[in-house]
Design a protein around this motif. Structure first.
Motif, PDB file in Angstrom:
ATOM      1  N   LEU A  31       0.826  -1.206   0.000  1.00  0.00           N
ATOM      2  CA  LEU A  31       0.000   0.000   0.000  1.00  0.00           C
ATOM      3  C   LEU A  31       0.857   1.252   0.000  1.00  0.00           C
ATOM      4  N   TYR A  32       1.990   1.169   0.732  1.00  0.00           N
ATOM      5  CA  TYR A  32       2.796   2.382   0.897  1.00  0.00           C
ATOM      6  C   TYR A  32       4.252   2.021   1.177  1.00  0.00           C
ATOM      7  N   SER A  33       5.162   2.790   0.610  1.00  0.00           N
ATOM      8  CA  SER A  33       6.588   2.676   0.944  1.00  0.00           C
ATOM      9  C   SER A  33       7.111   4.075   1.203  1.00  0.00           C
ATOM     10  N   GLY A  34       7.774   4.273   2.314  1.00  0.00           N
ATOM     11  CA  GLY A  34       8.333   5.597   2.585  1.00  0.00           C
ATOM     12  C   GLY A  34       8.499   5.842   4.065  1.00  0.00           C
ATOM     13  N   ALA A  35       8.767   7.110   4.389  1.00  0.00           N
ATOM     14  CA  ALA A  35       9.117   7.447   5.778  1.00  0.00           C
ATOM     15  C   ALA A  35       7.960   8.050   6.571  1.00  0.00           C
ATOM     16  N   ALA A  36       6.737   8.090   5.958  1.00  0.00           N
ATOM     17  CA  ALA A  36       5.595   8.654   6.694  1.00  0.00           C
ATOM     18  C   ALA A  36       5.246   7.762   7.888  1.00  0.00           C
ATOM     19  N   GLN A  37       4.445   8.286   8.764  1.00  0.00           N
ATOM     20  CA  GLN A  37       4.082   7.550   9.990  1.00  0.00           C
ATOM     21  C   GLN A  37       2.602   7.163  10.006  1.00  0.00           C
ATOM     22  N   SER A  38       1.911   7.389   8.887  1.00  0.00           N
ATOM     23  CA  SER A  38       0.498   7.006   8.838  1.00  0.00           C
ATOM     24  C   SER A  38       0.064   6.834   7.388  1.00  0.00           C
TER      25      SER A  38
ATOM     26  N   GLY B 284     -13.112  16.586  -5.493  1.00  0.00           N
ATOM     27  CA  GLY B 284     -13.220  15.155  -5.215  1.00  0.00           C
ATOM     28  C   GLY B 284     -12.458  14.323  -6.234  1.00  0.00           C
ATOM     29  N   PHE B 285     -12.507  14.753  -7.495  1.00  0.00           N
ATOM     30  CA  PHE B 285     -11.799  14.046  -8.553  1.00  0.00           C
ATOM     31  C   PHE B 285     -10.288  14.015  -8.267  1.00  0.00           C
ATOM     32  N   ILE B 286      -9.796  15.136  -7.740  1.00  0.00           N
ATOM     33  CA  ILE B 286      -8.370  15.216  -7.398  1.00  0.00           C
ATOM     34  C   ILE B 286      -8.005  14.114  -6.398  1.00  0.00           C
ATOM     35  N   ALA B 287      -8.905  13.893  -5.430  1.00  0.00           N
ATOM     36  CA  ALA B 287      -8.633  12.867  -4.416  1.00  0.00           C
ATOM     37  C   ALA B 287      -8.671  11.471  -5.028  1.00  0.00           C
ATOM     38  N   LEU B 288      -9.651  11.232  -5.912  1.00  0.00           N
ATOM     39  CA  LEU B 288      -9.756   9.898  -6.512  1.00  0.00           C
ATOM     40  C   LEU B 288      -8.537   9.583  -7.388  1.00  0.00           C
ATOM     41  N   ASN B 294       0.065   7.889  -7.692  1.00  0.00           N
ATOM     42  CA  ASN B 294       1.027   7.339  -6.728  1.00  0.00           C
ATOM     43  C   ASN B 294       1.364   8.336  -5.616  1.00  0.00           C
ATOM     44  N   VAL B 295       0.322   9.048  -5.154  1.00  0.00           N
ATOM     45  CA  VAL B 295       0.508   9.992  -4.041  1.00  0.00           C
ATOM     46  C   VAL B 295       0.017   9.308  -2.769  1.00  0.00           C
ATOM     47  N   PRO B 296       0.933   8.929  -1.872  1.00  0.00           N
ATOM     48  CA  PRO B 296       0.473   8.314  -0.624  1.00  0.00           C
ATOM     49  C   PRO B 296      -0.259   9.334   0.239  1.00  0.00           C
ATOM     50  N   PRO B 298      -1.320  10.242   3.893  1.00  0.00           N
ATOM     51  CA  PRO B 298      -1.175   9.890   5.300  1.00  0.00           C
ATOM     52  C   PRO B 298      -2.449  10.110   6.102  1.00  0.00           C
ATOM     53  N   ALA B 299      -3.293  11.068   5.660  1.00  0.00           N
ATOM     54  CA  ALA B 299      -4.560  11.326   6.345  1.00  0.00           C
ATOM     55  C   ALA B 299      -5.541  11.847   5.316  1.00  0.00           C
ATOM     56  N   SER B 300      -6.815  11.436   5.420  1.00  0.00           N
ATOM     57  CA  SER B 300      -7.779  11.768   4.372  1.00  0.00           C
ATOM     58  C   SER B 300      -7.979  13.271   4.217  1.00  0.00           C
ATOM     59  N   ASP B 301      -7.822  14.042   5.312  1.00  0.00           N
ATOM     60  CA  ASP B 301      -8.088  15.479   5.215  1.00  0.00           C
ATOM     61  C   ASP B 301      -6.939  16.261   4.578  1.00  0.00           C
ATOM     62  N   MET B 302      -5.852  15.591   4.217  1.00  0.00           N
ATOM     63  CA  MET B 302      -4.755  16.281   3.523  1.00  0.00           C
ATOM     64  C   MET B 302      -4.664  15.847   2.067  1.00  0.00           C
ATOM     65  N   THR B 303      -5.666  15.089   1.592  1.00  0.00           N
ATOM     66  CA  THR B 303      -5.613  14.546   0.233  1.00  0.00           C
ATOM     67  C   THR B 303      -5.439  15.631  -0.826  1.00  0.00           C
ATOM     68  N   GLY B 304      -6.324  16.645  -0.773  1.00  0.00           N
ATOM     69  CA  GLY B 304      -6.310  17.696  -1.790  1.00  0.00           C
ATOM     70  C   GLY B 304      -4.958  18.376  -1.915  1.00  0.00           C
ATOM     71  N   PRO B 305      -4.454  18.986  -0.824  1.00  0.00           N
ATOM     72  CA  PRO B 305      -3.165  19.679  -0.919  1.00  0.00           C
ATOM     73  C   PRO B 305      -2.017  18.769  -1.365  1.00  0.00           C
ATOM     74  N   LEU B 306      -2.012  17.527  -0.900  1.00  0.00           N
ATOM     75  CA  LEU B 306      -0.902  16.630  -1.248  1.00  0.00           C
ATOM     76  C   LEU B 306      -0.892  16.312  -2.736  1.00  0.00           C
ATOM     77  N   VAL B 307      -2.066  16.015  -3.294  1.00  0.00           N
ATOM     78  CA  VAL B 307      -2.139  15.685  -4.719  1.00  0.00           C
ATOM     79  C   VAL B 307      -1.751  16.901  -5.555  1.00  0.00           C
ATOM     80  N   VAL B 308      -2.276  18.063  -5.188  1.00  0.00           N
ATOM     81  CA  VAL B 308      -1.983  19.282  -5.951  1.00  0.00           C
ATOM     82  C   VAL B 308      -0.496  19.605  -5.878  1.00  0.00           C
ATOM     83  N   ALA B 309       0.087  19.504  -4.699  1.00  0.00           N
ATOM     84  CA  ALA B 309       1.512  19.821  -4.549  1.00  0.00           C
ATOM     85  C   ALA B 309       2.372  18.818  -5.317  1.00  0.00           C
TER      86      ALA B 309
END
Lengths: 101, 474
Positions: A31-38, B284-288, B294-296, B298-309
């Protein structure tokens, strides 16, 4: 236990890790590879899933079992029907406009 | 919001914050010069045209939730979750005919409180005030907290400073410029948000095809494509009714119905609903697309900014910072203005100083804006995360007000017993269901119970309301 097929998985590790998931009797999938913690998992169907972390040297954590049992579809459809009825009634009152004016 | 590495440096964050703060405050002071009376301050002289009207309604409804929670909804509840969020646009679309009716029945009205007081009497008015002030304050607190948390996550600016600057800027230009400043800045903020979302959406599509996104979700998150996903389909009408309740009762929308030029309200709200509709779909499309890109997450509420960045790099991070700042400001200013007008008109004027002059009322409204802002700041200061979730308790309260409002506007036989009972019973049963069953049924049950009570009371009612009484609101 999740009733919507999603879960937030968090861990503590000193270095990069690999998070894998496996449904019962199925092979592990990364699912994930890297240094994140969640990591946020979503969209899982009903079933029992094993989650495991692998460290850089290949050492594996104890598996975490995640059980997904989605909420009752019958109850969901009943609530959707009630919601549709209430909404249609609201829209009818507004779009029909004033009566006996 | 879960902590993650900031996407921008604090220096860049402060520069952006300073530039936009100066812009909004400068414009607020400039537009405020024309305000002479309470009517100018609270309702912008009742002369807002179509373009400004549509933009302010759309911008006020594009909150930080639209840009941040819509991706979260899509990632948690899939395609239905994304569509469930878009149903909030129906609130604006259905308010369009109501706005025309409100303007026609209450040409000299100021607030949604005026409607409750004149239509149903003081008891219903009192319940409405308690419900709407609870909702407005929790919305304001959740926005201000989101501001501090998001600016911290995006740029590393501390929570307290981010929250304080956003609130201070909105308080300053709303105090000085009133609704005219709010609407003017909303227009610019609306354009920035729409352009930003379109650019981001196109950039994401340029990096990954829809086929790839579908293939990725089918394998990794299959339930998100399930047409019978129970949690997702339950969210649809609960969200829809929450949105209707929010728009139908709150003075943010009623003040605009009073402020728009005659004949403009219906078109402006309909247009704003159409402008708003695609925003959560794009977000929502950005999140899907996160899995296929291949953007991991870490938390659902950071999906938008992470994908855009990830897709746009530092330019994307800058874009999301500006979009979020505009989305927050356009909602906080509207809520500050509408709630301070409600307190000035419904509490200060009606309960304490019926003979207050227009100039006095304008001054009082400015001080109420300041006091409301300071109160919000004090509540937000300790950063108690659970406070923001209190907004969800408001779902049953706003849902229970839908039927008293729509029948009160359109039916002569809607009566006080129906309105009071509908609000109290609906909210009470809805809150019980919130804790006993879950958030996804609370607003729906509250609205259904309120509807049943209001309909029975109207059916048995022998009274016939005289619409002319609503015209006595000046």
């Amino acid at each position: 236990m999740s009733d919507a097929g999603n879960a937030q998985v968090a861990w503590r590790a000193d270095g990069p890790v690999r998070l894998v998931i496996a449904a019962a009797e199925a092979e592990e999938r990364t699912l994930y590879s890297g240094a994140a913690q969640s990591f946020f998992i979503s969209g899982l169907e009903d079933g029992d899933y094993r989650l495991r972390l692998y460290g850089e040297a290949g050492q594996a954590s104890e598996p975490l079992v995640l059980t997904v049992r989605h909420q009752s579809l019958t109850r969901a459809l009943l609530l959707v029907s009630l919601g549709a009825l209430v909404f249609l009634a609201i829209a009818t009152v507004i779009l029909r406009g004033a009566r006996d004016d | 919001m879960t902590e993650a590495a900031a996407l921008l440096s604090p220096t860049v964050g402060w520069i952006l914050l300073a530039l936009f703060s100066v812009l909004w405050i400068g414009l607020g002071f400039y537009w405020g010069k024309r305000n002479k009376s309470f009517e100018d301050h609270a309702l912008a002289g009742r002369n807002i045209g179509l373009a400004l009207g549509a933009a302010t309604a759309a911008a006020s409804w594009i909150t930080s939730n639209t840009t941040m929670v819509a991706p979260q909804f899509a990632l948690q509840l899939g395609v239905w979750g994304m569509l469930a969020y878009t149903t909030a646009s129906i609130g604006l679309l259905l308010f369009a005919p109501m706005a025309g009716r409100i303007r026609a029945l209450m040409p000299a009205g100021y607030t949604s409180g005026d409607f409750f007081r004149l239509r149903y009497g003081r008891t219903a008015w009192g319940i409405f005030l308690i419900f709407t002030l609870f909702y407005s304050l929790t919305w304001l607190v959740s926005m201000a907290m989101a501001g501090g948390i998001l600016l911290n996550a995006l740029s590393g600016i501390s929570y307290v400073w981010g929250m304080t600057v956003i609130l201070a800027v909105c308080i300053l230009y709303t105090m000085r410029g009133g609704l005219a400043a709010v609407i003017g800045t909303d227009f610019i903020q609306c354009l920035i948000i729409i352009i930003g979302i379109v650019v981001v959406g196109v950039a994401v599509l340029a990096n990954v095809s829809v086929e790839d996104i579908h293939a990725n979700i089918s394998v990794e998150r299959p339930a998100l494509l399930d047409i019978l996903f129970p949690a997702a389909i339950m969210a649809i009408f609960n969200n829809l009714l929450f949105g209707l309740g929010e728009v139908f009762h709150n003075n943010v929308w009623w003040s605009r119905a009073f402020a728009f030029r005659e004949g403009v309200g219906g078109k402006a709200f309909a247009l704003s609903g159409l402008i708003w509709f695609p925003i959560p779909i794009a977000a929502g499309f950005i999140a899907l697309a996160s899995g296929a890109l291949n953007v991991p997450v870490p938390a659902s509420d950071m999906t938008g900014p992470l994908v855009v960045a990830t897709v746009l790099g530092e330019v994307g991070a800058l874009a999301i910072f500006i979009i979020v700042f505009c989305a927050l400001a356009s909602s906080i200013d509207s809520l500050l203005a509408a709630t301070s007008d409600l307190l000035t008109e419904d509490v200060y004027r009606r309960l304490f100083r019926p003979a207050a002059s227009p100039a006095t009322l304008k001054t009082v409204a400015q001080y109420v804006t300041l006091a409301l802002g300071v109160l919000t700041w004090a509540i937000c200061l300790p950063r108690i995360g659970t406070l923001a979730t209190v907004l969800f308790f408001a779902g049953p309260l706003v849902g229970a007000m839908i039927w008293p409002i729509i029948t009160g506007l359109y039916w002569r036989n809607a009566n006080t017993a129906g309105a009071v009972g509908g609000m109290l019973l609906g909210a009470g049963v809805g809150l019980v269901c919130y804790f006993a069953i879950g958030w996804y049924v609370a607003t729906l049950i509250a609205t259904a119970v309120s509807m049943a009570w209001v309909l029975v009371c109207a059916r048995l009612s022998k009274t016939r309301f005289d619409w002319a009484k609503l015209g006595e609101s000046s």
